[in-house]
Scaffold this active site. Structure first.
Site, PDB file in Angstrom:
ATOM      1  CE  LYS A   1       7.083  70.369  13.536  1.00 27.64           C
ATOM      2  NZ  LYS A   1       6.507  71.611  14.273  1.00 27.64           N
TER       3      LYS A   1
ATOM      4  CG  ASP B   1       3.483  75.151  20.486  1.00 30.57           C
ATOM      5  OD1 ASP B   1       3.134  75.624  21.789  1.00 30.57           O
ATOM      6  OD2 ASP B   1       4.765  74.523  20.441  1.00 30.57           O
TER       7      ASP B   1
ATOM      8  CD  GLU C   1       5.560  70.921  17.947  1.00 28.30           C
ATOM      9  OE1 GLU C   1       5.849  70.848  19.290  1.00 28.30           O
ATOM     10  OE2 GLU C   1       6.512  71.038  17.245  1.00 28.30           O
TER      11      GLU C   1
ATOM     12  CE  LYS D   1       7.739  68.109  17.013  1.00 21.21           C
ATOM     13  NZ  LYS D   1       8.138  67.896  18.453  1.00 21.21           N
TER      14      LYS D   1
ATOM     15  NE  ARG E   1       6.745  79.418  21.925  1.00 24.62           N
ATOM     16  CZ  ARG E   1       6.409  78.152  22.100  1.00 24.62           C
ATOM     17  NH1 ARG E   1       7.031  77.372  22.773  1.00 24.62           N
ATOM     18  NH2 ARG E   1       5.501  77.717  21.092  1.00 24.62           N
TER      19      ARG E   1
ATOM     20  NE  ARG F   1       3.336  76.011  24.113  1.00 31.28           N
ATOM     21  CZ  ARG F   1       4.657  75.135  24.634  1.00 31.28           C
ATOM     22  NH1 ARG F   1       4.741  75.298  25.859  1.00 31.28           N
ATOM     23  NH2 ARG F   1       5.405  74.637  23.925  1.00 31.28           N
TER      24      ARG F   1
ATOM     25  NE  ARG G   1      16.611  76.573  15.502  1.00 31.23           N
ATOM     26  CZ  ARG G   1      17.594  76.189  16.058  1.00 31.23           C
ATOM     27  NH1 ARG G   1      17.574  74.803  16.789  1.00 31.23           N
ATOM     28  NH2 ARG G   1      18.851  76.767  16.424  1.00 31.23           N
TER      29      ARG G   1
ATOM     30  CG  ASN H   1       4.117  71.279  22.934  1.00 33.90           C
ATOM     31  OD1 ASN H   1       5.149  70.957  22.854  1.00 33.90           O
ATOM     32  ND2 ASN H   1       3.614  72.271  22.237  1.00 33.90           N
TER      33      ASN H   1
END
Length: 313
Positions: free
Chosen positions: A159, A272, A280, A124, A224, A209, A232, A282
């Site tokens: 979040k 993301d 984000e 994050k 997604r 992603r 979400r 990752n």
């Protein structure tokens, strides 16, 4: 070559969707030795970093998808590559594993992703370095800051910093319903900092992603898409994954960030995106290899292995 994958227990792998498994399968199919251990197998004996490891034969399409050929205590220096694929949470056990791996690197072991980079890039907070690509964002312990941000933007996402798979994500609309309660609960009455971002309506088209391997983007993302009234898009939260060609904006940002992150030892990264915004970065165990490969024919695991082989000859 000999590959050691540090990952969760093999029995818990999803044979149809597990990215770590297709990475193992690609290495095995190319004739490399594939070994596995867990983070709690790592240890230091007389200063040498070692682990209880299992050498595997991979049979991905069979009910019993792996066979243990042998198990022994190995020095990590005996492996050509150590692939760190332990899933979050990023807790003290994870941090301890990266300390072991940092010492292994000092002893000449090649670890990907690099342990120092894993520690230094919160999935994050790493976004803070690249805020020019991010939506309006704050990170704070304080309810007063979050209320002010909500008053400014009206529709927000809250979040936790250590969440994964969409866990703990809340949307608060203009009415501010339950904002204080959500912040108190997620933040444990101010003990935990929270990330708050302006809600991006393009989430309806997917939380995308984008995979970056050795600084080079995979040409397809996995969008997604939230289902059933969810906000979400995470696959673990019921999102539907649809592979798509990268947009010009995604490609531009991925081409910019990729070499920067690769230089730090982040060989595999998942960026993301929602709309044109980067949300984000990752770095622990990015996924979506299987879905992109099945839907597009682009073999992501093969790209990963070839990039690794070519980069570290």
């Amino acid at each position: 070559m000999k590959f050691l994958f540090i990952a969760d227990p093999l029995q818990g792998f999803s044979v149809k969707k597990e990215t770590t498994l297709v990475m193992m399968d690609a290495a095995h199919a190319a004739g490399h030795e594939v070994w596995h251990c867990r983070i709690d197998d790592l240890k230091s004996i007389s200063g040498q970093i070692k682990s209880h490891c299992q050498k595997l034969s991979i049979k991905r399409n069979e009910p019993n998808w792996f066979e243990v050929l042998k198990a022994e205590l190995c020095e990590l220096s005996h492996f050509d590559f150590v692939i760190m694929r332990k899933d979050p949470p990023f807790d003290m056990n994870y941090v301890t594993a990266t300390w072991f791996l940092s010492e292994a690197v000092r002893q000449g072991v090649r670890v990907l992703n690099a342990p120092e980079a894993l520690r230094n890039h919160s999935e994050k907070l790493a976004l803070l370095e690249f805020m020019e690509f991010a939506p309006p964002t704050i990170i704070s312990h304080q309810l007063v800051d979050i209320k002010a941000f909500h008053e400014q933007h009206q529709d927000i996402i809250i979040k936790p910093l250590d969440g994964m798979g969409g866990m703990g994500i809340f949307r608060v609309k203009a009415d501010g319903l339950n904002l204080g309660s959500i912040v108190e609960t997620l933040g444990n009455l101010g003990e935990r900092a929270l990330m708050v971002q302006k809600f991006i309506p393009e989430i309806a088209k997917g939380d995308k992603r984008v995979l970056v391997i050795g600084g080079e983007p995979v040409p397809y993302s996995l969008a997604r898409i939230p289902q059933g009234g969810e906000v979400r898009g995470n696959l673990a939260a019921g999102g539907k994954g649809i592979a798509q060609a990268l947009t010009p904006k995604e490609l531009k940002i991925a081409n910019y960030l990729g070499p920067i992150l690769a230089k730090r030892g982040l060989h595999l990264v998942g960026l993301d995106f929602i709309g044109d915004y980067l949300t984000e970065i990752n770095v622990t165990s990015p996924t979506c290899f299987v879905e992109i490969t099945e839907q597009t024919g682009h073999d992501v695991a093969k790209q990963w292995l070839q990039n690794l082989e070519n980069t570290f000859k």
